[in-house]
Each structure stands twice: as structure tokens, then as C-alpha cells.
Motif scaffolding. Structure first.
Motif, short mmCIF file in Angstrom:
data_model
loop_
_atom_site.label_atom_id
_atom_site.label_comp_id
_atom_site.label_asym_id
_atom_site.label_seq_id
_atom_site.Cartn_x
_atom_site.Cartn_y
_atom_site.Cartn_z
N THR A 84 42.00 -29.18 -16.80
CA THR A 84 41.11 -28.05 -17.04
C THR A 84 39.85 -28.49 -17.78
OG1 THR A 84 43.03 -26.60 -17.15
CG2 THR A 84 40.97 -25.75 -18.04
N GLY A 85 40.02 -29.36 -18.76
CA GLY A 85 38.88 -29.86 -19.52
C GLY A 85 37.91 -30.66 -18.67
N SER A 91 31.18 -29.00 -15.20
CA SER A 91 30.29 -27.83 -15.13
C SER A 91 29.26 -27.84 -16.25
CB SER A 91 31.11 -26.54 -15.20
OG SER A 91 32.05 -26.49 -14.18
N VAL A 92 29.70 -28.16 -17.46
CA VAL A 92 28.78 -28.21 -18.60
C VAL A 92 27.76 -29.33 -18.41
CG1 VAL A 92 28.65 -28.71 -21.08
CG2 VAL A 92 30.35 -27.11 -20.22
N LEU A 97 22.24 -31.08 -17.37
CA LEU A 97 21.30 -31.87 -16.59
C LEU A 97 20.26 -30.99 -15.91
CD1 LEU A 97 23.70 -34.53 -15.08
CD2 LEU A 97 21.88 -34.93 -16.74
N SER A 98 20.65 -29.82 -15.44
CA SER A 98 19.68 -28.93 -14.81
C SER A 98 18.68 -28.40 -15.83
CB SER A 98 20.39 -27.78 -14.08
OG SER A 98 21.07 -26.96 -14.99
N ILE A 99 19.14 -28.09 -17.03
CA ILE A 99 18.22 -27.65 -18.08
C ILE A 99 17.29 -28.80 -18.48
CG2 ILE A 99 18.10 -26.92 -20.50
CD1 ILE A 99 20.63 -25.25 -19.95
N THR A 100 17.82 -30.02 -18.52
CA THR A 100 17.00 -31.19 -18.84
C THR A 100 15.91 -31.39 -17.79
OG1 THR A 100 18.86 -32.21 -19.96
CG2 THR A 100 17.08 -33.66 -19.28
#
Length: 124
Positions: A84-85, A91-92, A97-100
Motif C-alpha cells: 500500500t505504501g 502517486s505522491v 514531479l508535476s508540481i516541480t
């Protein structure tokens, strides 16, 4: 102490990896390097959980050959937590990376200090 450390080398490696990732997260100003540090910390936690869930001479909790004794199987909960982790971590990481990428497109730098200076100049 040496024999105890040798028998728990997986946990020791996990703590060393966590320290490397945490140091990287704190000391780097490049956003990509910070993301790598966070991923190293995640991996260290998964290694630690996997080491804690492993019991020598036991197998995965799948009933075979009619053996239903609990002493024959490992605890499946740490394995489930690790799986699960890993899904959450991927996902995190993708979100970070998309925000970066968006920050780079706007400010043309990945240096967090430079981005914060530019944000102060913009008044945000």
C-alpha cells in the motif's frame, strides 16, 4: 553488540538509508534532489517494515499441504502495508514531479531559495 547488529543488519541499513534521505531532504535546495531524498526515506521505511515482518523458516500465509498452524506462516500485515505504501509513494512522487515541472515553467529554476525570493518579489 556486534552479533546483535549483524543479526539486525536489515534494520541498520534501513536507518542509514533514512538518515541519508532525511539529510538530503534538509540540505538540498534543488527540488528534484529533495524528491529523491523523500523517495529514499520511503524506501527505508518499506525495508524496515519488510524486515520486521519476516520470520525465519516461515512461509507466506497461503495454506498449502493442509498446514493451518499459525507458527508455519509469517504475519501478512507488514507486507500489505509495504504494498500500500509503495502505491501511495508512486502517486505522491508523480504529484511532486508535476508540481516541480509547473514551478520550473513559471520561474525557470529548480532552486527552492530562488523560487521563494521571486515569490516575495511578486508579493505572494
Amino acid at each position: 553488540m556486534g552479533a546483535n547488529l549483524f543479526s539486525n543488519y536489515g534494520e541498520a541499513v534501513a536507518m542509514i538509508l533514512f538518515g541519508i534521505g532525511f539529510g538530503n531532504l534538509l540540505l538540498q535546495s534543488n527540488l528534484i534532489k529533495k524528491i529523491i531524498g523523500l523517495n529514499i526515506m520511503d524506501t527505508a521505511i518499506y525495508l524496515f517494515l519488510a524486515e520486521k515482518g519476516y520470520i525465519a523458516d516461515r512461509v507466506a500465509p497461503i495454506v498449502t499441504n493442509g498446514v493451518q498452524s499459525m507458527e508455519a506462516y509469517i504475519n501478512p500485515i507488514p507486507s500489505g502495508l509495504v504494498l500500500t505504501g509503495i502505491v501511495v509513494s508512486v502517486s505522491v512522487s508523480a504529484l511532486m514531479l508535476s508540481i516541480t515541472i509547473r514551478l520550473y515553467q513559471r520561474y525557470h529554476t529548480l532552486d527552492l531559495d530562488e523560487i521563494s525570493i521571486r515569490l516575495k518579489k511578486e508579493g505572494l
